[in-house]
Design a protein around this motif. Structure first.
Motif, PDB file in Angstrom:
ATOM      1  N   VAL A 173       0.814  -1.357   0.010  1.00  0.00           N
ATOM      2  CA  VAL A 173      -0.101   0.000  -0.206  1.00  0.00           C
ATOM      3  C   VAL A 173       0.950   1.244   0.028  1.00  0.00           C
ATOM      4  O   VAL A 173       1.758   1.234   0.809  1.00  0.00           O
TER       5      VAL A 173
ATOM      6  N   HIS B 129     -10.054   5.646  -2.332  1.00  0.00           N
ATOM      7  CA  HIS B 129      -9.261   5.308  -3.571  1.00  0.00           C
ATOM      8  C   HIS B 129      -8.010   4.507  -2.897  1.00  0.00           C
ATOM      9  O   HIS B 129      -7.156   5.534  -2.195  1.00  0.00           O
ATOM     10  N   LEU B 130      -7.533   3.519  -2.957  1.00  0.00           N
ATOM     11  CA  LEU B 130      -6.355   2.851  -2.091  1.00  0.00           C
ATOM     12  C   LEU B 130      -5.167   2.944  -3.182  1.00  0.00           C
ATOM     13  O   LEU B 130      -5.473   2.297  -4.358  1.00  0.00           O
ATOM     14  N   GLU B 131      -4.110   3.613  -2.983  1.00  0.00           N
ATOM     15  CA  GLU B 131      -2.866   3.507  -3.739  1.00  0.00           C
ATOM     16  C   GLU B 131      -2.124   2.340  -3.680  1.00  0.00           C
ATOM     17  O   GLU B 131      -1.806   2.059  -2.190  1.00  0.00           O
ATOM     18  N   VAL B 132      -1.839   1.520  -4.467  1.00  0.00           N
ATOM     19  CA  VAL B 132      -0.804   0.299  -4.538  1.00  0.00           C
ATOM     20  C   VAL B 132       0.113   0.193  -5.300  1.00  0.00           C
ATOM     21  O   VAL B 132       0.240   0.993  -6.407  1.00  0.00           O
TER      22      VAL B 132
ATOM     23  N   ALA C  94      -2.979  -7.403  -5.923  1.00  0.00           N
ATOM     24  CA  ALA C  94      -3.545  -6.065  -5.674  1.00  0.00           C
ATOM     25  C   ALA C  94      -4.997  -5.928  -5.160  1.00  0.00           C
ATOM     26  O   ALA C  94      -5.403  -5.384  -4.091  1.00  0.00           O
ATOM     27  N   HIS C  95      -5.698  -7.031  -5.778  1.00  0.00           N
ATOM     28  CA  HIS C  95      -7.108  -7.418  -5.475  1.00  0.00           C
ATOM     29  C   HIS C  95      -7.062  -7.925  -3.845  1.00  0.00           C
ATOM     30  O   HIS C  95      -8.025  -7.362  -3.196  1.00  0.00           O
TER      31      HIS C  95
ATOM     32  N   THR D 260      -6.375  -5.061  -1.517  1.00  0.00           N
ATOM     33  CA  THR D 260      -7.672  -4.279  -1.022  1.00  0.00           C
ATOM     34  C   THR D 260      -8.443  -5.152  -0.581  1.00  0.00           C
ATOM     35  O   THR D 260      -9.149  -4.226   0.489  1.00  0.00           O
TER      36      THR D 260
ATOM     37  N   THR E 229      -9.034   0.486  -6.222  1.00  0.00           N
ATOM     38  CA  THR E 229      -7.627   0.510  -6.272  1.00  0.00           C
ATOM     39  C   THR E 229      -7.029   1.178  -7.477  1.00  0.00           C
ATOM     40  O   THR E 229      -7.262   1.026  -8.732  1.00  0.00           O
TER      41      THR E 229
END
Length: 301
Positions: free
Chosen positions: A242, A262-265, A274-275, A278, A298
């Motif tokens: 993350v 909104h999640l920044e990866v 990534a999923h 999240t 994501t």
């Protein structure tokens, strides 16, 4: 890629819904008892303070009945026309309560001013005192019950219910003080003066309930400590890829808190990784913030 609302707390929400319905039903029963008690007392004593308390309890019946319907409606699951559920029915009930309570308060002000201009004797003060003591005790027990369930379920409708029954305690005590002072001093003016003070308190309480209901209906953001909690949870996953978050939005509907962000990866992560990350973040937020419904988009960075 978007991870949507979870449903792992559905059993808990079902239990909360039952608790809310039981509390709302109890408030209707208690309000009916108080109306009968105060109607008889007001008729016998002729005290406007008792009539003020009776009018407040009469409004309680209508408000509690609306609350009971609203709690049942709010518990209905989301459907095609109400994708976010029916939780705002509770806030609509709270807004109705605020209007009803305000109307009763203004009516009492007019009646109190009439009694100040033309004082009337108060009869059977001992009976009135006994009735107001009973009403105060019953109202206090109900407020304690409603507050306990409201805190456990975070229900706007029950918070509003508890608030207007708290005003009932004060109106009962006001009527009690008026009857005691009239019995001791025979000063008839004290009865309408205390009724006037009760009326102003009722209106102030209604304004507070109304503001809280409007805040929910207008999608006011949740308290900042919710944002801080979300940030703290997300920061725990920085070593797993993350990089941060943005566009955090919060609101509530009934007892449910809606949280979108909104999640920044790390852009080097595979789609499935990534999923999975999240979903971990989403579940952590829902686990640590009661009655939260989280939606995360994501963003690779």
């Amino acid at each position: 890629m978007t991870a949507a609302f979870g449903s792992h707390t559905s059993l808990s929400l079902a239990e909360e819904s039952r608790a809310k319905r039981r509390a709302a039903r109890l408030s209707v029963i208690i309000a009916s008892f108080l109306v009968a008690l105060k109607a008889a007392t007001g008729w016998i004593t002729g005290s406007i303070s008792v009539w003020a308390s009776l009018l407040d309890s009469t409004m309680d019946i209508f408000a509690s009945a609306i609350n009971f319907v609203a709690v049942r409606a709010a518990a209905r699951p989301a459907d095609e026309d109400h994708a976010y559920g029916h939780g705002k029915a509770e806030s609509l009930a709270g807004l109705f309560q605020a209007g009803a309570i305000s109307a009763s308060g203004f009516f009492l002000i007019v009646e109190a001013l009439r009694r100040i201009a033309s004082p009337r004797p108060v009869a059977s003060t001992k009976l009135g005192i006994a009735a107001m003591v009973i009403a105060s005790v019953v109202s206090a027990v109900l407020v304690a019950r409603l507050r306990r369930v409201a805190r456990a379920t975070d229900s706007p409708a029950l918070h509003a219910d508890a608030s207007h029954y708290l005003t009932d305690i004060w109106t009962n005590l006001g009527a009690l003080v008026a009857l005691v002072l009239v019995a001791q001093t025979e000063w008839l003016m004290i009865d309408p003066l205390i009724s006037l003070a009760i009326s102003l308190y009722i209106i102030w309480s209604a304004a507070r309930v109304g503001k809280e209901s409007v805040d929910v209906l207008m999608d006011r953001r949740l308290p900042l400590d919710v944002d801080e909690k979300v940030a703290a949870i997300i920061n725990r996953y920085r070593d797993q890829g993350v990089r941060g978050f943005h566009d955090l939005r919060t609101r509530r509907s009934g007892s449910v808190k809606f949280i979108d962000l909104h999640l920044e990866v790390d852009r080097q992560m595979r789609l499935d990784e990534a999923h999975e990350l999240t979903v971990k973040v989403l579940r952590a937020i829902e686990d640590e913030i009661p009655r939260a419904r989280v939606q995360i988009h994501t963003d690779p960075v």
